[in-house]
Motif scaffolding. Sequence first.
Motif, PDB file in Angstrom:
ATOM      1  N   HIS A  16       0.826  -1.215   0.000  1.00 24.55           N
ATOM      2  CA  HIS A  16       0.000   0.000   0.000  1.00 24.55           C
ATOM      3  C   HIS A  16       0.855   1.259   0.000  1.00 24.55           C
ATOM      4  O   HIS A  16       1.968   1.267   0.512  1.00 24.55           O
ATOM      5  N   ASN A  17       0.262   2.305  -0.547  1.00 25.74           N
ATOM      6  CA  ASN A  17       0.834   3.647  -0.483  1.00 25.74           C
ATOM      7  C   ASN A  17       0.821   4.157   0.942  1.00 25.74           C
ATOM      8  O   ASN A  17      -0.144   3.886   1.657  1.00 25.74           O
ATOM      9  N   ILE A  18       1.800   4.962   1.319  1.00 26.32           N
ATOM     10  CA  ILE A  18       1.717   5.636   2.621  1.00 26.32           C
ATOM     11  C   ILE A  18       1.570   7.126   2.337  1.00 26.32           C
ATOM     12  O   ILE A  18       2.335   7.700   1.558  1.00 26.32           O
ATOM     13  N   GLY A  45      -4.442   5.117   0.308  1.00 26.76           N
ATOM     14  CA  GLY A  45      -3.315   4.519   1.006  1.00 26.76           C
ATOM     15  C   GLY A  45      -3.533   4.576   2.507  1.00 26.76           C
ATOM     16  O   GLY A  45      -4.639   4.883   2.979  1.00 26.76           O
ATOM     17  N   TYR A  46      -2.461   4.268   3.250  1.00 22.89           N
ATOM     18  CA  TYR A  46      -2.528   4.300   4.723  1.00 22.89           C
ATOM     19  C   TYR A  46      -1.897   5.585   5.241  1.00 22.89           C
ATOM     20  O   TYR A  46      -0.983   6.139   4.620  1.00 22.89           O
ATOM     21  N   PHE A  47      -2.369   6.028   6.404  1.00 23.00           N
ATOM     22  CA  PHE A  47      -1.922   7.332   6.917  1.00 23.00           C
ATOM     23  C   PHE A  47      -2.241   7.444   8.399  1.00 23.00           C
ATOM     24  O   PHE A  47      -3.062   6.675   8.930  1.00 23.00           O
ATOM     25  N   ASN A  89      -7.501   4.311   3.152  1.00 26.17           N
ATOM     26  CA  ASN A  89      -8.538   4.329   2.105  1.00 26.17           C
ATOM     27  C   ASN A  89      -8.014   3.410   1.013  1.00 26.17           C
ATOM     28  O   ASN A  89      -7.034   3.742   0.345  1.00 26.17           O
ATOM     29  N   ILE A  90      -8.638   2.266   0.838  1.00 25.86           N
ATOM     30  CA  ILE A  90      -8.006   1.197   0.067  1.00 25.86           C
ATOM     31  C   ILE A  90      -8.902   0.712  -1.073  1.00 25.86           C
ATOM     32  O   ILE A  90     -10.112   0.552  -0.898  1.00 25.86           O
ATOM     33  N   ALA A  91      -8.255   0.453  -2.227  1.00 23.99           N
ATOM     34  CA  ALA A  91      -8.956  -0.198  -3.341  1.00 23.99           C
ATOM     35  C   ALA A  91      -8.247  -1.510  -3.645  1.00 23.99           C
ATOM     36  O   ALA A  91      -7.022  -1.600  -3.507  1.00 23.99           O
ATOM     37  N   TYR A 135     -12.746   0.241   0.343  1.00 24.76           N
ATOM     38  CA  TYR A 135     -13.028   0.177   1.778  1.00 24.76           C
ATOM     39  C   TYR A 135     -12.125   1.133   2.545  1.00 24.76           C
ATOM     40  O   TYR A 135     -11.074   1.543   2.063  1.00 24.76           O
ATOM     41  N   GLN A 136     -12.629   1.485   3.725  1.00 31.36           N
ATOM     42  CA  GLN A 136     -11.852   2.326   4.632  1.00 31.36           C
ATOM     43  C   GLN A 136     -11.478   1.452   5.822  1.00 31.36           C
ATOM     44  O   GLN A 136     -12.259   0.564   6.200  1.00 31.36           O
TER      45      GLN A 136
END
Length: 584
Positions: free
Chosen positions: A214-216, A227-229, A371-373, A383-384
């Motif tokens: 995932h992106n950060i 991504g994640y944060f 916030n993920i696809a 989904y979140q």
Amino acid sequence: MDVLTLQLRTRLIKAGLQIILLMNLTSYLWPRETALEEIARTSYDFIIVGGGTAGSILANRLTEDGNYQVLLIEAGGDPPLESIYPGTFNYLPNSQYDWNFTTINDGYTAQEHKNKVLELTSGRMLGGSSSLGLHFYNRGNPKDYDTWAHILKDETWNYKNLLPYFKRSESLEDEAILDSHNAIYHGTKGNVGLTKQHNKISHKYLKAFKEAGHNILMDTNGFHTMGYFEPILMIKNGYRQSMAYAYLSPAKNRENLQVLKETEVIKINFEGKKAVGITAVKNDELITIKAKREIIITAGAIKSPHLLMLSGIGPKDHIESHGIPLKANLPVGKNYQDHVSVILAHKLNMKSKFSSADDPHNFPWPIVAGNIALNKVQSYPDYQTINYVIPSDSDAILTLCSTVYSFNDDLCQSLYNLTKDSETLLTKIILSHPKSRGHVLLKNNDYKVSPIIISGFFNHFEDMDNMIEYIQDFIQVSKTKMFEHYNGELVHPNLAECRNIPVDRSAYWKSYILAMMGSNHDFSSTCAMGSVVDGRLKVYGIEGLRVVDASVIPIITSGNTQTAVIAIAEKGADMILEDSRKQY
Ligand SMILES: Cc1cc2nc3c(=O)[nH]c(=O)nc-3n(C[C@H](O)[C@H](O)[C@H](O)COP(=O)(O)OP(=O)(O)OC[C@H]3O[C@@H](n4cnc5c(N)ncnc54)[C@H](O)[C@@H]3O)c2cc1C
């Protein structure tokens, strides 16, 4: 700790808070109540029904230039001390500050919740649900708002055109974001103080999510949203930034703003098809008050449709079946939307203790959100996820499970026993775009009786299939080096529904989801734009009546809804003032 001891402790603390309430420690923050005699003498331009999230913003904006006389009517009173501190939110559900709504028992979902119903916590005090919510500032995705604009054929609702309202409301304090290219997405002089959580403990989890592909992100409300944060929170200087604190408090001394508290509006009054005033109940007495220009309903996604239907605005058959004369035949109460969530817990074999957990000025735990696809090039989330890092020395799992998520005692005890003494990543997987729809209906024509609320969760089959896929996607994180290093494992609470089904079967996950599901408290869309109100938030077929709150959201955003409501109220205020200037 056992769940009964926790509940006893919570009751004792709540009783202590009732004693502190008598000291009126926070009353200096809020507008004082206007005497009924003064109200009888005053002629109002606008009456705002509901001093919650949207109502507080409107009360501020409509009185800003001093040209209009405004009356704000709120069913609850002042927010208490436990609402002011960000870390004490768990004492607010099931109290006098909560409407204590529940869904009906549909015999399918919520069967592991207390009384087999979902508790739909909703704020009943100045600031409304912003005075008891969980502080996340997540606007969702630009496409959410572009979809509204598309449905309404009104580009003023697209993200680009709403961005100035988001910025106008914000006062972000975060050097890294404000020094970055994301700065253009934020305001620094607005009413709502925002800070980003920075916590070293979160970084090891962010690293794991990165390893999982995932992106950060530095800022999910900026240039990239996927991504994640670590989240931005509506907390500043150690205080909750409720909309009462952010908007009402600064306007409390304006002479053209008057406030009635502990007063419930029970009916909108009409002359023909024009809304001209309201009837309310205060101390068991009926009062009627008129407005020269408009009645603005800001009672939230459950009480706004309730009030409209009690006043004769709603589906014809339903309204007439309760003996209420019909004013306008509109699909009020239909199209109810909320984010359904499912709880997962990973325990990691390490001991931890965080000082933040004991300081009420902080959000108690480190948070990692996403916030993920599934499709990694998609710019719109499926989904979140919200993840709390719970230290090993804490009983927070029991508190969250029992008092915030309202699961039954056996389930909470089982989850706690499985995770105690380990650091735990407690996760909510939230469907960003639920297809299921629920309903708010009158039970009868008595304002004192809560409406019937049908969550509709999982009544669209795709929501279940999608949730299973999203959980499978999320739990890939347990294969990362960090999780393996600490023997991170997903725990499986003792659920009768799942017994004897192998964990690798989708039947297991379907049963798990139905047991561990809940509401993310993002109720919306029951007086939706395009079907009940138009793009200027005016109720179709009625003059002088608008709805401005979460109920007008046509399709739920992929973020938590308070941020969307802030933008709706800021824009709503501008539209009301514009229309008002045109009238004279
Ligand atoms: C527990 C919880 C946690 C949440 N966490 C988050 C989060 O972290 N981030 C986020 O973005 N969103 C969150 N939300 C969602 C967000 O708080 C709501 O979407 C938003 O506050 C709704 O605003 P509103 O103006 O529509 O309604 P509200 O803020 O609920 O305001 C309605 C007001 O109207 C009053 N009222 C109702 N009926 C009457 C009447 N007849 N007469 C007079 N007054 C009346 C009520 O008492 C209330 O004050 C959360 C919600 C809850 C309940």
